[in-house]
Motif scaffolding. Structure first.
Motif, PDB file in Angstrom:
ATOM      1  N   LEU A   1      98.879  58.382 116.175  1.00 21.27           N
ATOM      2  CA  LEU A   1      99.631  56.111 116.152  1.00 21.27           C
ATOM      3  C   LEU A   1     100.362  57.074 117.713  1.00 21.27           C
ATOM      4  O   LEU A   1      99.653  55.651 118.519  1.00 21.27           O
ATOM      5  CB  LEU A   1     100.675  56.159 115.286  1.00 21.27           C
ATOM      6  CG  LEU A   1     100.886  54.767 115.070  1.00 21.27           C
ATOM      7  CD1 LEU A   1      99.998  54.008 114.716  1.00 21.27           C
ATOM      8  CD2 LEU A   1     102.273  54.915 113.872  1.00 21.27           C
TER       9      LEU A   1
ATOM     10  N   TRP B   1     106.893  57.477 118.702  1.00 20.14           N
ATOM     11  CA  TRP B   1     106.102  58.304 117.845  1.00 20.14           C
ATOM     12  C   TRP B   1     105.955  59.358 118.476  1.00 20.14           C
ATOM     13  O   TRP B   1     105.976  60.831 117.383  1.00 20.14           O
ATOM     14  CB  TRP B   1     104.962  57.337 117.277  1.00 20.14           C
ATOM     15  CG  TRP B   1     105.205  56.551 116.777  1.00 20.14           C
ATOM     16  CD1 TRP B   1     104.968  54.957 116.446  1.00 20.14           C
ATOM     17  CD2 TRP B   1     105.538  55.580 115.449  1.00 20.14           C
ATOM     18  NE1 TRP B   1     105.141  54.142 115.936  1.00 20.14           N
ATOM     19  CE2 TRP B   1     105.823  54.733 115.001  1.00 20.14           C
ATOM     20  CE3 TRP B   1     105.764  57.328 114.368  1.00 20.14           C
ATOM     21  CZ2 TRP B   1     106.193  53.795 113.624  1.00 20.14           C
ATOM     22  CZ3 TRP B   1     106.046  56.715 113.151  1.00 20.14           C
ATOM     23  CH2 TRP B   1     105.904  55.145 112.452  1.00 20.14           C
TER      24      TRP B   1
ATOM     25  N   GLU C   1     105.227  56.497 109.125  1.00 17.02           N
ATOM     26  CA  GLU C   1     106.358  55.954 108.667  1.00 17.02           C
ATOM     27  C   GLU C   1     107.243  57.130 107.103  1.00 17.02           C
ATOM     28  O   GLU C   1     107.880  57.180 107.074  1.00 17.02           O
ATOM     29  CB  GLU C   1     106.368  54.575 107.441  1.00 17.02           C
ATOM     30  CG  GLU C   1     105.889  53.714 109.143  1.00 17.02           C
ATOM     31  CD  GLU C   1     105.335  52.155 108.784  1.00 17.02           C
ATOM     32  OE1 GLU C   1     105.692  52.472 107.468  1.00 17.02           O
ATOM     33  OE2 GLU C   1     105.989  51.114 109.381  1.00 17.02           O
TER      34      GLU C   1
ATOM     35  N   LYS D   1      99.382  54.553 110.603  1.00 17.92           N
ATOM     36  CA  LYS D   1     101.289  54.066 110.425  1.00 17.92           C
ATOM     37  C   LYS D   1     101.496  54.058 109.227  1.00 17.92           C
ATOM     38  O   LYS D   1     103.463  54.448 108.978  1.00 17.92           O
ATOM     39  CB  LYS D   1     101.305  52.385 110.670  1.00 17.92           C
ATOM     40  CG  LYS D   1     102.830  51.912 111.009  1.00 17.92           C
ATOM     41  CD  LYS D   1     102.771  50.735 111.348  1.00 17.92           C
ATOM     42  CE  LYS D   1     104.382  50.421 112.281  1.00 17.92           C
ATOM     43  NZ  LYS D   1     103.819  49.147 112.711  1.00 17.92           N
TER      44      LYS D   1
ATOM     45  N   GLN E   1     102.007  60.839 113.361  1.00 17.54           N
ATOM     46  CA  GLN E   1     102.880  60.252 113.906  1.00 17.54           C
ATOM     47  C   GLN E   1     102.502  60.480 115.831  1.00 17.54           C
ATOM     48  O   GLN E   1     102.158  59.517 116.407  1.00 17.54           O
ATOM     49  CB  GLN E   1     104.353  60.979 113.999  1.00 17.54           C
ATOM     50  CG  GLN E   1     105.153  59.852 113.635  1.00 17.54           C
ATOM     51  CD  GLN E   1     106.001  61.194 112.810  1.00 17.54           C
ATOM     52  OE1 GLN E   1     106.792  62.214 113.230  1.00 17.54           O
ATOM     53  NE2 GLN E   1     107.092  60.109 112.146  1.00 17.54           N
TER      54      GLN E   1
END
Length: 246
Positions: A203, A223, A193, A189, A200
């Motif tokens: 996740l 995501w 971010e 994460k 991404q």
């Protein structure tokens, strides 16, 4: 007075170059924006006067990357090594990259590890991550997942997105640590971010299948879409295949 003038001139050259070149990368397109041949000439004059700063590292980058200057591996290494041997972490890192990413015949993983380690021990996050990768893959050193995790963690704690992803991967796969999807999600994460597309996608998979988090199709799509927006082929393929599911 002459020495002061030379110093002022060198500072001016450095300021101009830094306004055009990112600290961690130099793209060939930049060579169109500034006269690198002239810049190299001034850097050499500065070197004669004994003012080092980061000109050695910059000269190595220019000889290694710029089309306006005839690319010359020997000169690139020469300038990298001059500053690296003086203890500059940036130059040590760049020298490691140089040895790792030369062509298949001439690349030297042991030399890459040698310079990565010197920079990593000074706290350079990029070098720490690359050293972790070397231990992870066994390039230039005996494969050692625990050492890989050690260096990934040092870099990840400084906010290096690549290291955050790599550390998450170790937790997801149990490389050098006890398998822990919650920790994998935590680090993925952080990388996601920052816009790291591979993180991404990873996740998104965690949210889709409930690994380390509760299943959440909306978060999975979110995501995947963020990664797809960057052109990530895996994310694009997943979204196409999951149209009917989501």
């Amino acid at each position: 007075m002459k020495k002061i003038n030379n110093l002022a001139l060198l500072c001016f050259v450095i300021i101009v170059l830094y306004s055009c070149v990112k600290s961690r990368e130099i793209e060939k397109s930049f060579c169109k924006d500034i006269n690198y041949i002239e810049a190299v000439s001034w850097y050499k004059k500065a070197d004669v006067q004994g003012y080092t700063y980061e000109q050695y590292n910059r000269l190595g980058l220019y000889y290694n990357n710029c089309n306006e200057i005839i690319q010359d591996d020997k000169k690139a290494v020469y300038w990298y090594e001059k500053e690296a041997e003086e203890g500059y972490a940036y130059a040590q890192y760049n020298l490691g990259v140089y040895f790792e990413h030369r062509n298949e015949v001439t690349k030297d993983y042991k030399q890459a590890v040698y310079w990565y380690k010197k920079a990593a021990e000074q706290g350079d996050a990029s070098a720490q991550n690359n050293l972790g990768v070397s231990y992870h893959k066994g390039n230039g050193v005996t494969q050692d997942y625990k050492q890989a995790v050690h260096w990934y963690k040092k870099a990840a704690e400084q906010g290096d997105a690549g290291a955050e992803y790599n550390l998450g991967l170790c937790y997801a796969k149990g490389y050098g640590v006890i398998q822990d999807y919650k920790q994998a999600v935590y680090w993925w994460k952080k990388a996601a971010e920052q816009g790291f597309s591979v993180a991404q996608v990873s996740l998104g998979c965690c949210y889709e299948f409930g690994n380390g988090v509760n299943k959440d199709h909306k978060d999975a799509i979110y995501w995947y879409q963020r990664a797809a927006a960057q052109g990530d082929e895996d994310a694009i393929r997943i979204l196409k295949n999951q149209d009917n599911t989501f």
